[in-house]
Design a protein around this motif. Structure first.
Motif, PDB file in Angstrom:
ATOM      1  N   ARG A 141      14.988  33.411  36.805  1.00 16.36           N
ATOM      2  CA  ARG A 141      15.503  34.371  37.792  1.00 16.36           C
ATOM      3  C   ARG A 141      16.710  35.115  37.334  1.00 16.36           C
ATOM      4  O   ARG A 141      17.631  34.058  36.872  1.00 16.36           O
ATOM      5  N   GLY A 142      16.898  36.227  37.641  1.00 15.20           N
ATOM      6  CA  GLY A 142      18.171  36.874  37.049  1.00 15.20           C
ATOM      7  C   GLY A 142      19.336  36.539  37.747  1.00 15.20           C
ATOM      8  O   GLY A 142      19.507  35.870  38.767  1.00 15.20           O
ATOM      9  N   VAL A 143      20.641  36.988  37.206  1.00 13.39           N
ATOM     10  CA  VAL A 143      21.780  36.551  37.764  1.00 13.39           C
ATOM     11  C   VAL A 143      22.656  37.950  38.011  1.00 13.39           C
ATOM     12  O   VAL A 143      23.779  37.906  38.262  1.00 13.39           O
ATOM     13  N   THR A 144      21.998  39.097  38.234  1.00 11.48           N
ATOM     14  CA  THR A 144      22.676  40.341  38.165  1.00 11.48           C
ATOM     15  C   THR A 144      22.682  40.572  39.727  1.00 11.48           C
ATOM     16  O   THR A 144      22.281  40.199  40.456  1.00 11.48           O
ATOM     17  N   ASP A 145      23.757  41.692  40.103  1.00  8.22           N
ATOM     18  CA  ASP A 145      23.711  42.211  41.497  1.00  8.22           C
ATOM     19  C   ASP A 145      24.440  41.359  42.284  1.00  8.22           C
ATOM     20  O   ASP A 145      24.389  41.451  43.480  1.00  8.22           O
ATOM     21  N   ASP A 146      25.321  40.524  41.861  1.00  3.34           N
ATOM     22  CA  ASP A 146      26.125  39.649  42.717  1.00  3.34           C
ATOM     23  C   ASP A 146      27.511  40.460  43.083  1.00  3.34           C
ATOM     24  O   ASP A 146      28.410  40.351  42.570  1.00  3.34           O
ATOM     25  N   ILE A 147      27.135  41.233  44.293  1.00  2.00           N
ATOM     26  CA  ILE A 147      28.014  42.091  44.477  1.00  2.00           C
ATOM     27  C   ILE A 147      28.043  42.267  46.131  1.00  2.00           C
ATOM     28  O   ILE A 147      27.197  42.427  46.845  1.00  2.00           O
ATOM     29  N   VAL A 186      47.392  37.435  28.678  1.00  2.47           N
ATOM     30  CA  VAL A 186      45.987  37.122  29.530  1.00  2.47           C
ATOM     31  C   VAL A 186      46.214  37.434  31.113  1.00  2.47           C
ATOM     32  O   VAL A 186      46.860  36.815  31.556  1.00  2.47           O
ATOM     33  N   LEU A 187      45.474  38.531  31.323  1.00  4.67           N
ATOM     34  CA  LEU A 187      45.670  38.691  32.817  1.00  4.67           C
ATOM     35  C   LEU A 187      44.068  38.648  33.298  1.00  4.67           C
ATOM     36  O   LEU A 187      43.116  39.090  32.766  1.00  4.67           O
ATOM     37  N   ALA A 188      44.047  37.635  34.365  1.00  2.39           N
ATOM     38  CA  ALA A 188      42.835  37.205  34.755  1.00  2.39           C
ATOM     39  C   ALA A 188      42.368  37.519  36.144  1.00  2.39           C
ATOM     40  O   ALA A 188      43.171  37.193  36.883  1.00  2.39           O
ATOM     41  N   PHE A 189      40.994  38.231  36.602  1.00  2.23           N
ATOM     42  CA  PHE A 189      40.935  38.311  37.953  1.00  2.23           C
ATOM     43  C   PHE A 189      39.879  37.518  38.251  1.00  2.23           C
ATOM     44  O   PHE A 189      38.793  37.066  37.561  1.00  2.23           O
ATOM     45  N   HIS A 190      39.949  36.871  39.525  1.00  2.00           N
ATOM     46  CA  HIS A 190      39.133  35.552  39.874  1.00  2.00           C
ATOM     47  C   HIS A 190      38.461  35.966  41.635  1.00  2.00           C
ATOM     48  O   HIS A 190      39.398  35.990  42.277  1.00  2.00           O
ATOM     49  N   SER A 191      37.296  36.111  41.358  1.00  2.75           N
ATOM     50  CA  SER A 191      36.952  36.089  42.973  1.00  2.75           C
ATOM     51  C   SER A 191      36.648  34.781  43.459  1.00  2.75           C
ATOM     52  O   SER A 191      35.973  33.993  42.823  1.00  2.75           O
ATOM     53  N   ALA A 192      37.165  34.623  44.773  1.00  2.38           N
ATOM     54  CA  ALA A 192      37.050  33.466  45.367  1.00  2.38           C
ATOM     55  C   ALA A 192      35.655  33.128  45.561  1.00  2.38           C
ATOM     56  O   ALA A 192      35.293  31.728  45.798  1.00  2.38           O
ATOM     57  N   GLU A 193      34.595  34.080  45.819  1.00  5.97           N
ATOM     58  CA  GLU A 193      33.194  33.733  45.966  1.00  5.97           C
ATOM     59  C   GLU A 193      32.390  34.302  44.887  1.00  5.97           C
ATOM     60  O   GLU A 193      32.232  35.634  45.070  1.00  5.97           O
ATOM     61  N   ASP A 194      31.883  33.473  44.198  1.00  6.35           N
ATOM     62  CA  ASP A 194      31.260  33.877  42.972  1.00  6.35           C
ATOM     63  C   ASP A 194      29.852  33.313  43.132  1.00  6.35           C
ATOM     64  O   ASP A 194      30.062  31.806  42.769  1.00  6.35           O
ATOM     65  N   HIS A 195      28.977  33.980  42.781  1.00  6.19           N
ATOM     66  CA  HIS A 195      27.661  33.251  42.770  1.00  6.19           C
ATOM     67  C   HIS A 195      26.996  33.115  41.410  1.00  6.19           C
ATOM     68  O   HIS A 195      25.765  32.420  41.229  1.00  6.19           O
ATOM     69  N   VAL A 196      27.492  33.456  40.288  1.00  6.86           N
ATOM     70  CA  VAL A 196      27.127  33.541  38.949  1.00  6.86           C
ATOM     71  C   VAL A 196      27.976  32.358  38.355  1.00  6.86           C
ATOM     72  O   VAL A 196      27.339  31.482  37.635  1.00  6.86           O
TER      73      VAL A 196
END
Length: 253
Positions: A141-147, A186-196
């Motif tokens: 199963r794919g991992v796209t569309d985690d938006i 390095v500038l890194a952006f991190h999502s607190a909720e990430d399903h991938v």
């Protein structure tokens, strides 16, 4: 094979500062297109290539691996460097890992790195099992569309080619090994909720990159594909500020 609608690469000739953008695993340039257009509108020269095996069908991707994807990103970087005085690399997910490897291998040829939810470790079951599963099943199963944002769609595959996924551990390992020697900011952006991408990747980044070079900013209202999500405008603005600040700095190599 025809491209998926929206999967086309993007390029813009601007000023002497260039930016290479790398999309993620099974994704396409569409996931970074608004970011690329924002940077281009600010007068930067921008390159956003389509990585081999992407943008058509997952079966095409099954015949490729990380060396193919990285090779295309490196070719794009060299082309950008031939026409620009200063170059930055940026990436989403696996594209973030490749951006870091480009910075490690090209040293003074890269001024800085911007990452969005970079993938640096096999922190999901899919990738942990891929080396064994490739002999049993062709795709998962794919991992796209985690938006998180309603009504937004990521163009990419709805299946993951397991043979392609099985090549990722080598790229992660090689990139992680070089991070302590990184010399670029390095500038890194991190999502607190990430399903991938799970927490292991950000832990690797924080532990390995010299602290004085790393800035981490949270994306509180986005999932994995934050470049198409609610925090996208903040990412675009902050990355442009990052480029503006570090393009003016003198280097000492």
């Amino acid at each position: 094979m025809a491209l998926l609608p929206g999967a086309e690469p993007f390029a813009h000739e601007g000023g002497p500062v260039g930016v290479l953008l790398c999309h993620g695993f099974t994704g396409t340039p569409q996931s970074l297109r608004p970011w690329a257009e924002h940077l281009a509108a600010a007068g930067l020269t921008v390159s956003l290539p389509l990585l081999p095996g992407h943008g058509t069908t997952w079966r095409d991707m099954a015949a490729t691996g990380w060396r193919d994807w990285y090779g295309e990103a490196e070719r794009a970087l060299l082309a950008l460097s031939s026409s620009c005085e200063r170059v930055f690399v940026m990436g989403l997910s696996l594209g973030g890992c490749m951006a870091l490897r480009l910075a490690l291998r090209h040293g003074e040829g890269v001024r800085g790195v911007v990452l969005v939810n970079p993938s640096l470790a096999p922190d999901t079951k899919l990738f942990l099992l891929a080396p064994a599963l490739k002999w049993l099943v062709p795709s998962l199963r794919g991992v796209t569309d985690d938006i998180k944002r309603d009504g937004v769609h990521e163009v990419g595959y709805d299946r993951v080619p397991v043979r392609a996924a099985a090549t990722l551990p080598e790229l992660w390992r090689l990139t992680r090994a070089g991070l302590p020697s990184l010399t670029r900011p390095v500038l890194a952006f991190h999502s607190a909720e990430d399903h991938v991408v799970g927490p292991a990747s950000m832990a690797v980044l924080r532990a390995a990159v010299p602290p004085h070079l790393l800035t981490v900013r949270e994306c509180p209202d986005s999932y994995h594909v934050a470049t198409l999500d609610n925090d996208a405008d903040d990412i675009f603005a902050a990355s442009l500020d990052f480029v503006s600040a570090h393009a003016r700095e003198r280097t000492h190599e």
